[in-house]
Design an enzyme around this catalytic site. Structure first.
Site, PDB file in Angstrom:
ATOM      1  N   GLY A 364      24.567  -5.113  29.975  1.00 56.81           N
ATOM      2  CA  GLY A 364      24.316  -5.183  28.548  1.00 56.81           C
ATOM      3  C   GLY A 364      25.422  -5.932  27.845  1.00 56.81           C
ATOM      4  O   GLY A 364      26.522  -6.097  28.372  1.00 56.81           O
ATOM      5  N   GLY A 366      27.133  -6.659  23.756  1.00 55.28           N
ATOM      6  CA  GLY A 366      27.148  -6.323  22.344  1.00 55.28           C
ATOM      7  C   GLY A 366      28.346  -6.938  21.664  1.00 55.28           C
ATOM      8  O   GLY A 366      29.058  -7.775  22.232  1.00 55.28           O
ATOM      9  N   GLY A 367      28.578  -6.514  20.411  1.00 51.92           N
ATOM     10  CA  GLY A 367      29.687  -7.069  19.650  1.00 51.92           C
ATOM     11  C   GLY A 367      31.035  -6.754  20.252  1.00 51.92           C
ATOM     12  O   GLY A 367      32.004  -7.483  20.044  1.00 51.92           O
ATOM     13  N   PHE A 368      31.137  -5.674  21.031  1.00 50.63           N
ATOM     14  CA  PHE A 368      32.405  -5.277  21.627  1.00 50.63           C
ATOM     15  C   PHE A 368      32.734  -6.069  22.872  1.00 50.63           C
ATOM     16  O   PHE A 368      33.889  -6.201  23.255  1.00 50.63           O
ATOM     17  CB  PHE A 368      32.365  -3.788  22.000  1.00 50.63           C
ATOM     18  CG  PHE A 368      31.410  -3.519  23.118  1.00 50.63           C
ATOM     19  CD1 PHE A 368      31.818  -3.588  24.432  1.00 50.63           C
ATOM     20  CD2 PHE A 368      30.089  -3.235  22.855  1.00 50.63           C
ATOM     21  CE1 PHE A 368      30.932  -3.365  25.468  1.00 50.63           C
ATOM     22  CE2 PHE A 368      29.202  -3.008  23.877  1.00 50.63           C
ATOM     23  CZ  PHE A 368      29.622  -3.072  25.186  1.00 50.63           C
ATOM     24  N   GLY A 369      31.706  -6.556  23.583  1.00 52.55           N
ATOM     25  CA  GLY A 369      31.937  -7.206  24.864  1.00 52.55           C
ATOM     26  C   GLY A 369      30.752  -7.017  25.780  1.00 52.55           C
ATOM     27  O   GLY A 369      29.605  -7.019  25.328  1.00 52.55           O
ATOM     28  N   VAL A 371      29.011  -5.044  29.446  1.00 51.49           N
ATOM     29  CA  VAL A 371      29.023  -3.975  30.442  1.00 51.49           C
ATOM     30  C   VAL A 371      28.477  -4.525  31.753  1.00 51.49           C
ATOM     31  O   VAL A 371      27.419  -5.170  31.774  1.00 51.49           O
ATOM     32  CB  VAL A 371      28.190  -2.767  29.979  1.00 51.49           C
ATOM     33  CG1 VAL A 371      28.121  -1.716  31.085  1.00 51.49           C
ATOM     34  CG2 VAL A 371      28.789  -2.159  28.724  1.00 51.49           C
ATOM     35  N   LYS A 385      32.849  -1.263  31.255  1.00 53.42           N
ATOM     36  CA  LYS A 385      32.754  -1.683  29.854  1.00 53.42           C
ATOM     37  C   LYS A 385      33.994  -2.514  29.519  1.00 53.42           C
ATOM     38  O   LYS A 385      35.087  -1.988  29.347  1.00 53.42           O
ATOM     39  CB  LYS A 385      32.663  -0.436  28.968  1.00 53.42           C
ATOM     40  CG  LYS A 385      32.657  -0.691  27.486  1.00 53.42           C
ATOM     41  CD  LYS A 385      32.528   0.663  26.759  1.00 53.42           C
ATOM     42  CE  LYS A 385      32.664   0.517  25.274  1.00 53.42           C
ATOM     43  NZ  LYS A 385      32.572   1.824  24.594  1.00 53.42           N
ATOM     44  N   ASP A 482      27.186   7.831  16.299  1.00 53.50           N
ATOM     45  CA  ASP A 482      26.396   6.659  16.698  1.00 53.50           C
ATOM     46  C   ASP A 482      25.353   7.049  17.738  1.00 53.50           C
ATOM     47  O   ASP A 482      25.159   6.361  18.738  1.00 53.50           O
ATOM     48  CB  ASP A 482      27.307   5.556  17.229  1.00 53.50           C
ATOM     49  CG  ASP A 482      26.614   4.186  17.218  1.00 53.50           C
ATOM     50  OD1 ASP A 482      25.607   4.040  16.508  1.00 53.50           O
ATOM     51  OD2 ASP A 482      27.082   3.278  17.914  1.00 53.50           O
TER      52      ASP A 482
END
Length: 683
Positions: A364, A366-369, A371, A385, A482
């Protein structure tokens, strides 16, 4: 052969706090085991006997007619009651084991226990009897009072095991793990477990722990701690055994003695072979020569070890400030379930595990990086992650997630494997969930057919239990902030695990809510008081849970932009159908094999309760679990849930609340939830 003459007194400091266990009398038992039933006659010397055909005798018979039925009709297979008046009043308590097959089996066992108790202890006023699947106590004294904890325990000890003390360590670890699960299980206070042991004769160990369901987590914890504390003294190298009490019990064996899959599975414990002793050489001169050789070998070894220690200390002192800021102090982690240092993984290992973070391993983004899926050298599958260098989730958020998840252990929370902070990397490593996240299956037209109602209800129940642990049953009080479908991961058996604690907030003491000027979360799951005013509490998570329940039942997202056929959000769509009496039309069409409509309607009702506009109108997660498990609890009435503003993109989301939170420090950051794993603005 096990003997039933072991007495315990549990004196409560308060009605729900610590219990003190005093050993009044202990009789060592023989090595051979005895099959149930295990009766204990007259634990109180003053209880006396009663005449046959007396009023007391009649009251026992009356109790035996109602208590088995009451226990079997209870969601927790547990019941208490009393019949008659003083001095002939009879108090009773019945508890069936958490893995009992069904209500009929529970009722049959308790009814049999009444007959067995009167046969084994004729005319005794106070009797405790333990069967394999249930236990019963009746007495002329009110042993149910919090200030009257008289716990008579039955000890079972199996034949001795010829082996190493490592077996005792494996037993202790497993029994404590099942106790942890029982404490966290608010509905049944029950846990089972299994651990592999590297022994040809006994390759696996099985254990079970249980408390009476009506006692608090604190009382359950202290009761189990008290009896499990007897393991080293009385059960060393025993192949099986247990201590059975009125309020709590544990048992372990080297064969599977409970039904169903274990609720806790520990990795195999490999016993290290003992170091071989040096040969004994007769003769003084030879002994002196041998000593000289040993010294000659040991001195260089010791010198090398000292050099390594000095180098390690030097490197430790020169560790990057970023790592020092990340790793909590010893005082901060003294109560951690596992030391933070033990979670450190080196970057080289993770590069090998993920084929150097190859795109083919990506799970996956996302904005964080990103996985990645990986495999450690011991074969364990992991989810890695890896935060981007430009990720807005900084050291503070990473530290928050690490410390929280390291402290939390529950079957419905994702397990943290380790952390890496080398070469400016910020990486968290979790257990791998083969079914990935809930949203990847639930909202896929083809894949959601895998989710029959049994699996969906298991997912709803598991999320509810995990949230109750976070809000109430753990040593910490945590608001996740969240909770959404992409943060619910599924194992091979579709057991749900809550993940992604980067936005979680820890509450201390009696704190019940807080306010933030930076709102971070996911659009569609946010409670209105949080989205509009920055107020969050455990009821914020309850709101998100309610949205999840409605999504699981309907197979639709709470977002009109993903559903062309609906022009309102899912929550209000369900509410409109509920009011019109045709909410059954919204059940996911893939649930076509005659699903239990009554149970589905209850889930919808609970989901709508959780999304009420006012936080005070929403239930706690412990109440939600009671609603799910009970067939007699009457659900509260509903009111209209809040409306959502539709079609808001991430980049323009602040404009919806521009009066309260203009761009800048007070900006609102939301996610459209189109990726399986999402990290957003730090707190």
């Amino acid at each position: 052969m096990a003997k039933p003459h072991h007495h315990r007194r549990l004196a409560s400091v308060t009605t729900t706090t610590l219990l003190l266990l005093a050993v009044l009398h202990i009789v060592r038992t023989a090595a051979e085991d005895e099959q149930p039933p295990w009766p204990i006659c007259g634990p109180e010397p003053s209880s006396g006997n009663y005449p046959q055909n007396s009023t007391y005798d009649t009251n026992i018979n009356l109790l035996s007619a109602s208590l088995p039925r009451n226990a079997s009709s209870s969601a927790a297979f547990y019941a208490t009651g009393n019949v008659g008046d003083v001095p002939n009043i009879v108090y009773g308590q019945a508890l069936c084991r958490g893995d009992v097959a069904n209500a009929s089996a529970c009722e049959s066992c308790v009814a049999t226990a009444f007959g067995g108790a009167q046969q084994a202890c004729p005319l005794y006023k106070d009797v405790v009897i333990f069967y394999d699947l249930c236990q019963l106590r009746f007495s002329n004294r009110n042993f149910l009072l919090d200030d009257d904890y008289i716990v008579t325990t039955y000890w079972l000890q199996r034949s001795r095991l010829v082996g190493s003390p490592a077996f005792d360590g494996a037993v202790g670890m497993l029994v404590n793990a099942t106790a942890d699960h029982a404490v966290g299980d608010s509905s049944r206070r029950f846990g089972t477990g299994e651990v592999g042991f590297n022994d040809r004769r006994n390759p696996k160990i099985y254990a079970l722990s249980q408390c009476a369901p009506d006692i608090t987590p604190e009382v359950c914890r202290n009761c189990l701690n008290a009896i499990i504390g007897q393991l080293p003294k009385w059960f060393s190298r025993m192949t099986g055994g247990g201590i059975f009490g009125v309020w709590c019990n544990f048992r372990y064996e080297v064969y599977s003695f409970f039904s169903g899959r274990p609720l806790v599975e520990l990795p195999q414990i490999v016993e290290r072979p003992p170091a071989s002793a040096p040969p004994v050489i007769p003769g003084g001169e030879k002994r002196r020569n041998s000593t000289g050789k040993v010294v000659a070998i040991l001195m260089p070894t010791i010198a090398v070890m000292l050099v390594i220690a000095v180098v390690y200390l030097f490197c430790w002192r020169r560790r990057r400030p970023e790592e020092d800021a990340f790793l909590p102090s010893q005082s901060a982690t003294s109560n951690d379930i596992q030391p933070i240092d033990s979670l450190l993984l080196d970057l080289a290992t993770l590069r090998v595990a993920t084929d150097d973070f190859d795109n083919s391993k990506m799970l996956g983004k996302g904005g964080f990086g990103i996985v990645y899926k990986g495999v450690l050298p011991d074969g364990e599958e992991i989810a890695v992650k890896r935060l981007c260098q430009t990720s807005r989730q900084g050291i503070g958020e990473l530290k928050s997630e690490l410390v929280l998840v390291a402290k939390l252990h529950h079957r419905n929370l994702v397990r943290l494997v380790g952390v890496c902070l080398e070469e400016q990397e910020k990486i968290l490593v979790y257990e791998y969930m083969p079914k990935r996240s809930l949203d990847t299956i639930l909202f896929d037209y083809e894949q959601n057919k895998e989710l029959d109602w049994g699996k969906r209800f298991k997912i709803i129940n598991g999320i509810a239990r995990g949230l109750q642990y976070l809000h109430q049953d753990s040593q910490l009080k945590i608001v996740h902030r969240d909770l959404k479908a992409s943060n619910i991961l599924l194992d091979f058996d579709y057991n749900p695990k809550i993940s992604d604690f980067g936005l979680a907030k820890l509450f201390g003491g009696d704190q019940s809510e807080d306010v933030t000027s930076r709102i971070a979360g996911t659009y569609g799951y946010m409670a209105p008081e949080y989205a509009m005013r920055g107020q969050y509490s455990i009821k914020s998570d309850v709101f998100s849970f309610g949205v999840l329940v409605l999504e699981v039942v309907t197979g639709r997202r709470n977002d009109a932009s993903h559903n062309i056929e609906q022009d309102v959000d899912l929550v209000n769509l369900v509410w409109e159908h509920w009011n019109r009496g045709n909410v059954i039309e919204l059940i996911d069409p893939s649930l076509c094999n005659h699903p239990p409509v009554d149970q589905i309607l209850k889930c919808i009702h609970v989901g709508l309760l959780c999304v009420q506009r006012k936080p005070a109108s929403r239930p706690t997660m412990s109440s939600v679990n009671i609603m799910f498990s009970s067939h007699t609890v009457r659900l509260p009435s509903l009111s209209r849930p809040p409306f959502f503003i539709q079609d808001i993109s991430v980049s323009e989301s602040w404009t919806a609340h521009s009066d309260a939170y203009p761009p800048g420090e007070n900006s609102t950051v939301m996610s459209s939830n189109q990726v399986s794993i999402t990290e957003l603005s730090p707190r």
